[in-house]
Design an enzyme around this catalytic site. Structure first.
Site, PDB file in Angstrom:
ATOM      1  N   SER A 130     -56.087  56.243 123.420  1.00 32.17           N
ATOM      2  CA  SER A 130     -57.472  56.587 123.752  1.00 32.17           C
ATOM      3  C   SER A 130     -57.964  55.807 124.964  1.00 32.17           C
ATOM      4  CB  SER A 130     -58.402  56.310 122.572  1.00 32.17           C
ATOM      5  OG  SER A 130     -57.985  57.022 121.444  1.00 32.17           O
ATOM      6  N   HIS A 179     -48.761  60.113  96.894  1.00 28.61           N
ATOM      7  CA  HIS A 179     -47.929  61.151  97.515  1.00 28.61           C
ATOM      8  C   HIS A 179     -46.511  60.635  97.780  1.00 28.61           C
ATOM      9  CE1 HIS A 179     -49.749  59.940 101.681  1.00 28.61           C
ATOM     10  NE2 HIS A 179     -48.626  59.275 101.494  1.00 28.61           N
ATOM     11  N   HIS A 180     -46.315  59.336  97.632  1.00 21.90           N
ATOM     12  CA  HIS A 180     -44.949  58.796  97.716  1.00 21.90           C
ATOM     13  C   HIS A 180     -44.248  58.867  96.362  1.00 21.90           C
ATOM     14  CE1 HIS A 180     -45.489  57.142 101.765  1.00 21.90           C
ATOM     15  NE2 HIS A 180     -46.746  56.970 101.389  1.00 21.90           N
ATOM     16  N   THR A 204     -57.375  63.276 111.435  1.00 26.52           N
ATOM     17  CA  THR A 204     -56.259  63.104 112.360  1.00 26.52           C
ATOM     18  C   THR A 204     -56.273  64.232 113.389  1.00 26.52           C
ATOM     19  OG1 THR A 204     -55.054  62.221 110.472  1.00 26.52           O
ATOM     20  CG2 THR A 204     -53.797  62.589 112.476  1.00 26.52           C
ATOM     21  N   HIS A 237     -33.284  46.730 108.393  1.00 27.73           N
ATOM     22  CA  HIS A 237     -33.825  47.480 109.527  1.00 27.73           C
ATOM     23  C   HIS A 237     -35.292  47.838 109.257  1.00 27.73           C
ATOM     24  CE1 HIS A 237     -34.372  50.630 112.543  1.00 27.73           C
ATOM     25  NE2 HIS A 237     -34.695  51.471 111.566  1.00 27.73           N
ATOM     26  N   TRP A 297     -36.412  48.904 101.871  1.00 33.48           N
ATOM     27  CA  TRP A 297     -37.557  48.093 102.319  1.00 33.48           C
ATOM     28  C   TRP A 297     -38.705  48.177 101.327  1.00 33.48           C
ATOM     29  CZ3 TRP A 297     -42.670  49.148 104.070  1.00 33.48           C
ATOM     30  CH2 TRP A 297     -43.035  50.502 104.045  1.00 33.48           C
ATOM     31  N   ASP A 347     -62.136  34.008 124.894  1.00 31.09           N
ATOM     32  CA  ASP A 347     -60.904  33.784 124.138  1.00 31.09           C
ATOM     33  C   ASP A 347     -61.119  34.371 122.749  1.00 31.09           C
ATOM     34  OD1 ASP A 347     -58.568  32.616 122.841  1.00 31.09           O
ATOM     35  OD2 ASP A 347     -58.490  31.260 124.553  1.00 31.09           O
ATOM     36  N   HIS A 390     -49.428  52.884 101.699  1.00 29.96           N
ATOM     37  CA  HIS A 390     -49.987  53.933 102.538  1.00 29.96           C
ATOM     38  C   HIS A 390     -50.995  53.394 103.546  1.00 29.96           C
ATOM     39  CE1 HIS A 390     -50.430  57.791 104.196  1.00 29.96           C
ATOM     40  NE2 HIS A 390     -51.688  57.470 104.321  1.00 29.96           N
ATOM     41  N   SER A 407     -49.443  35.459 107.855  1.00 31.39           N
ATOM     42  CA  SER A 407     -49.622  35.518 109.302  1.00 31.39           C
ATOM     43  C   SER A 407     -50.522  36.685 109.689  1.00 31.39           C
ATOM     44  CB  SER A 407     -48.264  35.641 109.988  1.00 31.39           C
ATOM     45  OG  SER A 407     -48.418  36.140 111.283  1.00 31.39           O
ATOM     46  N   SER A 408     -50.269  37.863 109.107  1.00 32.97           N
ATOM     47  CA  SER A 408     -51.096  38.973 109.573  1.00 32.97           C
ATOM     48  C   SER A 408     -52.504  38.921 108.999  1.00 32.97           C
ATOM     49  CB  SER A 408     -50.434  40.329 109.349  1.00 32.97           C
ATOM     50  OG  SER A 408     -49.950  40.434 108.059  1.00 32.97           O
ATOM     51  N   GLU A 434     -50.801  50.648 104.843  1.00 33.58           N
ATOM     52  CA  GLU A 434     -49.902  50.009 105.801  1.00 33.58           C
ATOM     53  C   GLU A 434     -49.431  50.996 106.873  1.00 33.58           C
ATOM     54  OE1 GLU A 434     -48.819  47.047 106.553  1.00 33.58           O
ATOM     55  OE2 GLU A 434     -47.095  47.546 107.807  1.00 33.58           O
ATOM     56  N   LYS A 449     -58.767  63.735 116.121  1.00 29.56           N
ATOM     57  CA  LYS A 449     -58.289  62.853 117.185  1.00 29.56           C
ATOM     58  C   LYS A 449     -57.418  63.596 118.171  1.00 29.56           C
ATOM     59  CE  LYS A 449     -58.567  58.388 115.152  1.00 29.56           C
ATOM     60  NZ  LYS A 449     -59.116  57.789 116.384  1.00 29.56           N
ATOM     61  N   ARG A 502     -31.372  60.296 101.651  1.00 29.32           N
ATOM     62  CA  ARG A 502     -31.480  59.144 102.542  1.00 29.32           C
ATOM     63  C   ARG A 502     -30.745  57.960 101.918  1.00 29.32           C
ATOM     64  NH1 ARG A 502     -37.775  57.171 101.657  1.00 29.32           N
ATOM     65  NH2 ARG A 502     -37.122  55.525 103.080  1.00 29.32           N
ATOM     66  N   TYR A 543     -51.007  53.334 108.089  1.00 31.01           N
ATOM     67  CA  TYR A 543     -52.105  53.496 109.052  1.00 31.01           C
ATOM     68  C   TYR A 543     -52.325  52.241 109.863  1.00 31.01           C
ATOM     69  CZ  TYR A 543     -52.686  58.189 107.839  1.00 31.01           C
ATOM     70  OH  TYR A 543     -52.423  59.504 107.687  1.00 31.01           O
TER      71      TYR A 543
HETATM   72  C1  HEM Z   1     -50.916  63.687 108.705  1.00 30.55           C
HETATM   73  C2  HEM Z   1     -50.645  62.515 108.252  1.00 30.55           C
HETATM   74  C3  HEM Z   1     -49.546  62.196 107.240  1.00 30.55           C
HETATM   75  C4  HEM Z   1     -49.209  62.801 106.071  1.00 30.55           C
HETATM   76  C5  HEM Z   1     -49.871  64.009 105.469  1.00 30.55           C
HETATM   77  C6  HEM Z   1     -48.095  62.068 105.511  1.00 30.55           C
HETATM   78  C7  HEM Z   1     -47.471  62.365 104.304  1.00 30.55           C
HETATM   79  C8  HEM Z   1     -46.386  61.690 103.787  1.00 30.55           C
HETATM   80  C9  HEM Z   1     -45.786  61.937 102.508  1.00 30.55           C
HETATM   81  C10 HEM Z   1     -46.252  62.990 101.516  1.00 30.55           C
HETATM   82  C11 HEM Z   1     -44.748  61.072 102.350  1.00 30.55           C
HETATM   83  C12 HEM Z   1     -43.837  60.928 101.130  1.00 30.55           C
HETATM   84  C13 HEM Z   1     -42.621  61.748 101.260  1.00 30.55           C
HETATM   85  C14 HEM Z   1     -41.632  61.483 100.160  1.00 30.55           C
HETATM   86  O1  HEM Z   1     -41.207  60.321  99.977  1.00 30.55           O
HETATM   87  O2  HEM Z   1     -41.259  62.450  99.485  1.00 30.55           O
HETATM   88  C15 HEM Z   1     -44.690  60.275 103.541  1.00 30.55           C
HETATM   89  C16 HEM Z   1     -43.770  59.272 103.752  1.00 30.55           C
HETATM   90  C17 HEM Z   1     -43.886  58.343 104.758  1.00 30.55           C
HETATM   91  N1  HEM Z   1     -44.814  58.354 105.790  1.00 30.55           N
HETATM   92 FE1  HEM Z   1     -46.205  59.769 106.133  1.00 30.55          FE
HETATM   93  N2  HEM Z   1     -47.755  61.048 106.349  1.00 30.55           N
HETATM   94  C18 HEM Z   1     -48.624  61.089 107.408  1.00 30.55           C
HETATM   95  C19 HEM Z   1     -48.674  60.223 108.465  1.00 30.55           C
HETATM   96  C20 HEM Z   1     -47.895  59.093 108.559  1.00 30.55           C
HETATM   97  C21 HEM Z   1     -48.081  58.061 109.531  1.00 30.55           C
HETATM   98  C22 HEM Z   1     -49.148  58.066 110.614  1.00 30.55           C
HETATM   99  C23 HEM Z   1     -47.146  57.128 109.289  1.00 30.55           C
HETATM  100  C24 HEM Z   1     -46.865  55.817 109.985  1.00 30.55           C
HETATM  101  C25 HEM Z   1     -47.187  55.510 111.162  1.00 30.55           C
HETATM  102  C26 HEM Z   1     -46.364  57.561 108.169  1.00 30.55           C
HETATM  103  C27 HEM Z   1     -45.319  56.851 107.630  1.00 30.55           C
HETATM  104  C28 HEM Z   1     -44.612  57.216 106.522  1.00 30.55           C
HETATM  105  C29 HEM Z   1     -43.523  56.451 105.978  1.00 30.55           C
HETATM  106  C30 HEM Z   1     -43.005  55.117 106.507  1.00 30.55           C
HETATM  107  C31 HEM Z   1     -43.045  57.166 104.881  1.00 30.55           C
HETATM  108  C32 HEM Z   1     -41.836  56.861 104.015  1.00 30.55           C
HETATM  109  C33 HEM Z   1     -41.912  55.658 103.192  1.00 30.55           C
HETATM  110  C34 HEM Z   1     -40.616  55.467 102.430  1.00 30.55           C
HETATM  111  O3  HEM Z   1     -40.419  56.136 101.408  1.00 30.55           O
HETATM  112  O4  HEM Z   1     -39.791  54.647 102.866  1.00 30.55           O
HETATM  113  N3  HEM Z   1     -46.841  58.762 107.756  1.00 30.55           N
HETATM  114  N4  HEM Z   1     -45.705  60.659 104.408  1.00 30.55           N
HETATM  115 CU   LIG Z   2     -48.276  57.648 102.587  1.00 30.61          CU
END
Ligand code: HEM
Ligand SMILES: [Cu+2]
Lengths: 532, 178
Positions: A275, A309-310, A335, A84, A149, A113, A260, A176-177, A262, A338, A457, A264
């Site tokens: 916008s 931070h991950h 952010t 997924h 994933w 084009d 990370h 591709s990308s 990614e 915006k 999770r 964005y």
């Molecule tokens: C204000 C902006 C953001 C902050 C401060 C933030 C912060 C964080 C942090 C600290 C984690 C890690 C949490 C953990 O695993 O303990 C996380 C996970 C994640 N964030 Fe954000 N995030 C932000 C915006 C976004 C945006 C814009 C996206 C995507 C469009 C996003 C997608 C994700 C994803 C996919 C994960 C989990 C990845 C995984 O472990 O599978 N985040 N975020």
């Molecule tokens: Cu991140």
């Protein structure tokens, strides 16, 4: 991968041999080098992946409807969460954005084009093969990948026959990308109409310009990381194997150095879309255009220095925890700029609430909820509690579903009349918005609570105290899934029998794309407009 | 070539850059591996220990004023059928003086197996000061079917180890080599 000069010449010449309409029959789609044809292919592909990935989500939520194991084996459950994630990120959201870029960037900058039409054909046609390879892992020995994933070793190395297929699928999706991004950058730098200076470009073009750079900078790093996994498993290297002097934690550093930026990549084009839409329906120019551009650029830059931070819980030294905590919280500043600009654009505007606007406003509100939970996760001490719980799941689904996916739907409603010359059914569109919005919140909001209460999770079964919130969440999921069938119906109905759209479509819309007919000519601007 | 117009030429140089950049970034992904190791070595993160020659170790001045408690622990990685433990679980040492201790390992399988042990030192700030002259972890260790034996480690704690460190843990994880 290096293009030979002959191919580049061929690409440049492809503009000269104008055959004015599309080729008849199915071969049109296989051989097409037309930016709109390719864009539509991308969108259809993305939508079918959304359905497949969505079906997997339904399996997940069905199993989690009640505590205990009832419908699927735990191993299969893990395959579902892994697939997924991969399908939605690489198959649905990214191709949808690339599709929109293909269709909209040339008309928005006044070009005929994309800069490299032949390569464009390739970058699309790689995708179906990659995704077939990925999806067919469900049927091989040992089943599909089930290690998440994020593909962390050593767990992912236990994948069976699916393992090399997973790696090659990731390689292909990456190639591709990267090709798509090179094309987008070349188009934006070379195909603008006279007078279309960088600081006059619509924000969707700007955000994609920056996204494309993020892509070519980070996708190769992911490719490197998965190649190391491959050689670790089959060629006796030990990048991530402690026994051979490697370190599994290093994979996480490399992965999130890609990962990370990614996230964005998955949201900047969405920023661009809303916008475009909000000024149209607020009937006011976008507030703070140049600050939007600079905010996008700073988000992109900062996204490279926050990856750990991950990984707050892997045993980083305190100084690193502090650095990554503050760097992450710093991203909230651009952010926030915006979000305030979108709100200020609406302020005292003569607003109307057609479907694209509803989805955009929903985006602003619900993306912000996801941003706030992101800020909570950025606080190192509390992340030790939240990490790997449903709170993280709630966070990233708020930014990705009512964030990225809502923006794609907003874009589809907003530009479909331009693409096809037909309006969609406004009543049904609004109904689709409200169904999606209600159910997406029923689906993801309770996940904050179970997460805070400690539900991990990626598990198929859970302690009974989480039962109620999970049941609510699953009902939301089924409702949300069903609402998207309605989306498909609305789109098809519009194409088939929607009433005729004018060229202007929305009375408040500004930009070169609205000066073209609806539907636009096969080659968007054969003579370039002059932008004053 | 000469009949190419200016925009076509600049397009080509742009494309060259755009294709080279991702290739470079692919290389950068691999570059992160040595960078990571250097970073860990310099900071002592990850509890990586160092090796030191006998000659160098014997030049150290022994600090008999200070006593540091060394704890030994052992782990077995998930796959493998082993008995593995330190012969002695605690010892007290003076910085600058070499010591030798033993780890006991027994292959419980009725076939020959090769093992590789990986050390880790905590706290991290002690890791840079913990050096070994000899260790069973320097090379792979082959075991015959059901063989058991004791394996030596000779180490020295550097005199520059930070004041506040009074206990150091040396952990070994034993991996079965395929
Ligand atoms: C204000 C902006 C953001 C902050 C401060 C933030 C912060 C964080 C942090 C600290 C984690 C890690 C949490 C953990 O695993 O303990 C996380 C996970 C994640 N964030 Fe954000 N995030 C932000 C915006 C976004 C945006 C814009 C996206 C995507 C469009 C996003 C997608 C994700 C994803 C996919 C994960 C989990 C990845 C995984 O472990 O599978 N985040 N975020
Ligand atoms: Cu991140």
């Amino acid at each position: 991968m290096a293009t030979s000069t002959t191919e580049i010449e061929a690409d440049i010449h492809a503009h000269d041999d104008h055959h004015h309409g599309p080729e008849p029959g199915l071969m049109r789609w296989v051989k097409t080098t037309n930016h709109k044809d390719i864009g539509y292919l991308y969108l259809w592909f993305a939508f079918s992946m959304l359905l497949i990935g969505g079906a997997m989500a339904m399996v997940i939520r069905l199993e989690l409807l009640m505590p205990g194991l009832q419908y699927v084996e735990p191993q299969f459950f893990n395959q579902m969460t892994t697939m997924h994630g991969l399908i939605m990120v690489f198959g649905a959201i990214m191709p949808a954005f690339v599709g929109l870029a293909n269709i909209m960037i040339p008309p928005m900058i006044g070009g005929p084009d994309m800069a490299l039409p032949r390569m464009n054909n390739w970058s699309f046609w790689i995708l179906p093969f990659a995704s077939i390879m990925l999806i067919s892992t469900l049927f091989v020995d040992g089943g599909a990948p089930a290690g998440g994933w994020t593909m962390y070793p050593p767990l992912v190395l236990q994948t069976g026959a699916a393992f090399p297929m997973l790696i090659f699928a990731v390689h292909l999706l990456g190639i591709s990308s990267i090709m798509g991004s090179i094309n987008i950058i070349a188009t934006i730098m070379n195909m603008r109409a006279p007078g279309m200076t960088y600081m006059k470009m619509p924000l969707f073009v700007w955000t994609w310009f920056i996204t494309a750079y993020l892509l070519i900078a980070t996708m190769p790093v992911l490719a490197g990381a998965v190649t190391m996994l491959l050689t670790d498993k089959y060629f006796a290297t030990s990048f991530f194997s402690a026994a051979g002097g490697g370190d599994p934690v290093m994979f996480q550093h490399i992965f999130w150095f890609f990962g990370h930026p990614e996230v964005y990549i998955l949201i900047l084009p969405a920023f661009g879309i809303v916008s475009q839409i909000i000024p149209t329906f607020a009937r006011k120019p976008l507030f703070g255009y140049s600050s939007m551009v600079y905010a996008t650029a700073s988000i992109a830059f900062l996204s490279f220095i926050v990856w750990a931070h991950h990984m707050f819980t892997v045993g980083l030294p305190v100084s690193a925890e502090l650095f990554f905590m503050f760097a992450t919280m710093l991203i909230a500043v651009p952010t926030g700029v915006k979000v305030f600009n979108w709100v200020s654009t609406m302020w005292k505007g003569s607003m109307t609430f057609e479907t694209p606007m509803l989805f955009s406003i929903g985006f602003v509100i619900m993306f912000t909820i996801g941003g706030f939970s992101g800020l909570m996760l950025a606080l190192t001490p509390v992340d030790f509690q939240y990490h790997d719980t449903y709170f993280v799941v709630a966070h990233f689904h708020y930014v990705l579903v009512p964030g990225a996916i809502f923006s794609v739907m907003a874009a589809a409603y907003y530009w479909l009349p331009k693409w096809t010359g037909h309006m969609y059914d406004e009543k049904l569109g609004k109904f689709h918005f409200w169904m999606s919005t209600i159910f997406v919140n029923v689906l993801f909001f309770p996940q904050h609570f179970v997460g805070l209460a400690g539900m991990p999770r990626r598990i198929p079964d859970y302690a009974v105290q989480f039962a109620d919130f999970n049941a609510i969440s699953s009902i939301g999921a089924f409702g949300f899934g069903l609402s998207q069938v309605l989306f498909a119906y609305i789109m098809i109905k519009a194409v088939r029998s929607g009433k005729k759209a004018t060229d202007q479509v929305w009375d408040g819309a500004e930009g070169l794309e609205w000066t073209l007919s609806s539907p636009p000519p096969y080659h968007s601007f054969s003579t370039q407009p002059i932008v004053k | 070539m000469s009949n190419k117009t200016q925009p076509q030429r600049s397009m080509r140089s742009l494309l060259t850059k755009l294709f080279l950049f991702p290739i470079m970034m692919f290389g950068f992904g691999y570059l992160m591996v040595p960078l990571y190791d250097i970073f860990c070595d310099v900071t002592g993160l990850n509890g990586k220990t160092g090796a030191i020659s006998e000659a160098k170790a014997s030049q150290m001045v022994v600090n008999t004023e200070r006593e540091i408690k060394i704890q030994f622990t052992s782990n077995i990685n998930q796959n493998g059928s082993w008995e593995f433990r330190p012969a002695q679980s605690i010892m007290t040492v003076h910085p600058g003086k070499p010591y030798t201790t033993m780890f006991y390992a027994r292959n419980k399988l009725n076939e020959a197996v090769t093992s590789q042990s990986i050390p880790s030192v905590t706290p991290n700030k002690a890791a840079a000061h913990f050096d070994k002259m000899e260790c069973f972890c320097f090379t792979e260790q082959k075991f015959a079917a059901l063989e058991e034996r004791e394996m030596p480690v000779t180490f020295v704690v550097g005199t520059a180890v930070p004041e506040e460190v009074d206990t150091i843990t040396l952990a070994y994880t034993l991996f079965t080599k395929e």
